[in-house]
Design a protein around this motif. Structure first.
Motif, PDB file in Angstrom:
ATOM      1  N   ALA A  78       0.827  -1.212   0.000  1.00 26.65           N
ATOM      2  CA  ALA A  78       0.000   0.000   0.000  1.00 26.65           C
ATOM      3  C   ALA A  78       0.857   1.257   0.000  1.00 26.65           C
ATOM      4  O   ALA A  78       0.496   2.271  -0.617  1.00 26.65           O
ATOM      5  N   GLU A  79       2.003   1.194   0.673  1.00 30.53           N
ATOM      6  CA  GLU A  79       2.886   2.363   0.717  1.00 30.53           C
ATOM      7  C   GLU A  79       3.588   2.562  -0.623  1.00 30.53           C
ATOM      8  O   GLU A  79       3.760   3.694  -1.086  1.00 30.53           O
ATOM      9  N   TRP A  80       3.992   1.464  -1.273  1.00 30.06           N
ATOM     10  CA  TRP A  80       4.569   1.606  -2.611  1.00 30.06           C
ATOM     11  C   TRP A  80       3.535   2.165  -3.588  1.00 30.06           C
ATOM     12  O   TRP A  80       3.885   2.948  -4.486  1.00 30.06           O
ATOM     13  N   SER A  81       2.283   1.792  -3.427  1.00 34.29           N
ATOM     14  CA  SER A  81       1.246   2.328  -4.315  1.00 34.29           C
ATOM     15  C   SER A  81       1.174   3.840  -4.204  1.00 34.29           C
ATOM     16  O   SER A  81       1.013   4.546  -5.207  1.00 34.29           O
ATOM     17  N   ARG A  82       1.311   4.358  -2.994  1.00 37.58           N
ATOM     18  CA  ARG A  82       1.301   5.813  -2.807  1.00 37.58           C
ATOM     19  C   ARG A  82       2.555   6.442  -3.411  1.00 37.58           C
ATOM     20  O   ARG A  82       2.500   7.524  -4.001  1.00 37.58           O
ATOM     21  N   PHE A  83       3.682   5.768  -3.261  1.00 35.65           N
ATOM     22  CA  PHE A  83       4.923   6.284  -3.849  1.00 35.65           C
ATOM     23  C   PHE A  83       4.820   6.365  -5.365  1.00 35.65           C
ATOM     24  O   PHE A  83       5.279   7.338  -5.983  1.00 35.65           O
ATOM     25  N   PHE A  84       4.237   5.347  -5.997  1.00 36.56           N
ATOM     26  CA  PHE A  84       4.237   5.259  -7.453  1.00 36.56           C
ATOM     27  C   PHE A  84       3.142   6.087  -8.123  1.00 36.56           C
ATOM     28  O   PHE A  84       3.003   6.044  -9.346  1.00 36.56           O
ATOM     29  N   GLU A  85       2.370   6.852  -7.362  1.00 32.50           N
ATOM     30  CA  GLU A  85       1.418   7.770  -7.987  1.00 32.50           C
ATOM     31  C   GLU A  85       2.174   8.809  -8.810  1.00 32.50           C
ATOM     32  O   GLU A  85       3.283   9.212  -8.465  1.00 32.50           O
ATOM     33  N   ALA A  86       1.567   9.262  -9.907  1.00 35.08           N
ATOM     34  CA  ALA A  86       2.251  10.197 -10.810  1.00 35.08           C
ATOM     35  C   ALA A  86       2.693  11.459 -10.076  1.00 35.08           C
ATOM     36  O   ALA A  86       3.809  11.954 -10.279  1.00 35.08           O
ATOM     37  N   LEU A 127      11.878   6.132 -12.388  1.00 33.83           N
ATOM     38  CA  LEU A 127      11.466   5.449 -13.616  1.00 33.83           C
ATOM     39  C   LEU A 127      10.381   4.418 -13.323  1.00 33.83           C
ATOM     40  O   LEU A 127       9.491   4.181 -14.156  1.00 33.83           O
ATOM     41  N   GLY A 128      10.424   3.815 -12.140  1.00 32.03           N
ATOM     42  CA  GLY A 128       9.344   2.926 -11.741  1.00 32.03           C
ATOM     43  C   GLY A 128       8.032   3.669 -11.593  1.00 32.03           C
ATOM     44  O   GLY A 128       6.959   3.152 -11.953  1.00 32.03           O
ATOM     45  N   ARG A 129       8.099   4.885 -11.078  1.00 41.01           N
ATOM     46  CA  ARG A 129       6.883   5.704 -10.967  1.00 41.01           C
ATOM     47  C   ARG A 129       6.304   5.981 -12.352  1.00 41.01           C
ATOM     48  O   ARG A 129       5.088   5.918 -12.556  1.00 41.01           O
TER      49      ARG A 129
END
Length: 447
Positions: A78-86, A127-129
């Motif tokens: 869930a925390e990575w999902s927040r990180f990967f937001e545009a 780049l992952g984002r």
């Protein structure tokens, strides 16, 4: 980030991510000389990225060697999902921000190797984002803040600007020191103080701002050990350690030598802290303070890698501070902040943080600041995870009569990461100080 949903979906995502890494010219430049493997842990899913002899080698959703990566950056899905937001919310703009403020974010494995390659981790995660959101984050240059075009010196024609620099020989703590300062404009005196490990170049865009120059005499300077101000004669590189008394005396010595009349002192981060100290110590000598990104105490910001001989200070320190800026800040300004931190002298950043997150503790003093004599405005960027808006708000509430505001879409270096946007906040702060100041305006012929 899209929910992986299955092992196949995760593998496809990592393939897209790896392709971006292989094609990215910035990563190719940053990777020069690097041979390292590191991973990302996302719940039960993992990704691994390897560099060999300065080139990106592989990116995979499974281990590429029997020994595995030297380290992993890990957080709950869930925390990575927040990180990967545009356009992530604070503090998810940076993995360093997650390490400080997000439960479950951690570095697994060799932390030294992580520190040595933080620049690669940062770019790979960016780049992952992009791979997760489907596109690069919006370019802030295409959407300036209201009024941001006014005084934006990026549009200045070729030729000299209005900023001039000189040296001043200053007596500080019993020794004569050569201090570099810059000035521009005419009118009310405003003194800018730079952040930890940086120098007065942070304020060049503000000093060049025509709207500010028309009504303010702006001054900024390099503390000894910073920028163009050398260490005191005989000082040993790496021995620098800033403390509250030395900092306050240095600022006031410059105020006296330049004959500044009731200047308004403006600073962020450690400079925001000393603004509060100066308001407490010298309320009748100043016209007010604008303390940005400041709190009565900021624990937990010293980092040993900033002085470790095994870590390239010119790479690690700018990476440590880069994530403190807002993702909306224009890339060219952010790049200037990064480059400025890469130029810092050996031990300067570390020695400043000894003050910022150590010697400075104003909890017993800030309630006694007399804002009737020295008005206090506190401003903190929305994206600052070092000194969060809530930390600044709590401090302002302890100072009778202080004014506080959050600066949306700005981070820890508002004056440098987005000078046109900060100029509007500064103008509002100066108006607030004028409204609440008991002191008369300086005479026009002072300068």
């Amino acid at each position: 980030m899209r929910d992986s949903g299955s092992e196949h979906a995760w593998s496809e995502f990592v393939d897209r991510w790896s392709g971006r890494c292989a094609r990215d010219p910035e990563l190719a430049t940053l990777a020069q000389g690097a041979t390292v493997g590191f991973g990302l842990r996302h719940g039960t899913d993992r990704a691994e990225f390897r560099f060999s002899d300065g080139r990106f080698a592989t990116g995979a959703s499974a281990a590429t060697t029997e020994s595995g990566p030297e380290f992993e950056v890990s957080a709950p899905p869930a925390e990575w999902s927040r990180f990967f937001e545009a356009v992530p919310r604070p503090p998810y703009q940076s993995f360093f921000g997650m390490l400080m403020r997000v439960s479950g974010a951690e570095v697994l494995g060799d932390e030294l190797v992580f520190a040595q390659h933080a620049h690669l981790v940062r770019r790979v995660l960016e780049l992952g984002r992009e791979a997760a959101s489907g596109a690069a984050a919006p370019d802030a240059r295409s959407a300036p803040a209201d009024g941001a075009h006014d005084g934006d010196d990026r549009r200045q024609a070729a030729g000299h600007d209005a900023v001039t620099g000189r040296y001043l020989h200053l007596d500080v703590t019993g020794s004569r020191q050569r201090v570099y300062y810059e000035t521009a404009g005419s009118g009310r005196d405003v003194l800018f103080l730079h952040t930890a490990g940086a120098d007065c170049a942070q304020f060049h865009h503000l000093l060049a701002n025509p709207a500010l120059r028309s009504r303010l005499r702006m001054v900024s300077f390099d503390l000894p050990w910073h920028g163009k101000s050398p260490p005191p004669p005989g000082a040993v590189p790496g021995s620098y350690a800033l403390d509250t008394d030395t900092y306050a005396r240095t600022v006031m010595a410059l105020v006296e030598e330049l004959g500044l009349r009731q200047p308004i002192v403006v600073g962020a981060s450690m400079a925001g802290e000393i603004c509060l100290e100066l308001a407490y110590r010298h309320p009748d000598r100043l016209g007010g303070v604008v303390a940005c990104e400041a709190s009565d105490a900021v624990p937990g910001r010293q980092v040993r890698w900033a002085l470790d001989p095994r870590v390239n200070q010119a790479l690690f320190v700018p990476e440590w501070v880069d994530g403190l800026m807002a993702p909306q800040s224009p890339p060219e300004y952010r790049a200037e902040v990064w480059w400025g931190y890469s130029q810092g002298g050996h031990g300067a950043f570390y020695g400043d943080i000894l003050f910022y997150s150590g010697d400075w503790d104003g909890r017993d003093r800030v309630p006694h600041i007399d804002t009737q004599r020295c008005p206090v405005v506190m401003l903190t960027g929305e994206y600052d995870y070092s000194c969060t808006p809530e930390m600044s708000r709590r401090t302002a509430e302890r100072i009778p009569g202080a004014h506080f505001a959050v600066m949306p879409e700005l981070g820890h270096f508002p004056h440098a990461e987005n000078p046109p946007r900060f100029a509007a906040h500064l103008s509002d702060a100066l108006t607030t100080i004028d409204t609440h100041s008991p002191k008369p305006e300086p005479a026009d012929d002072h300068h």
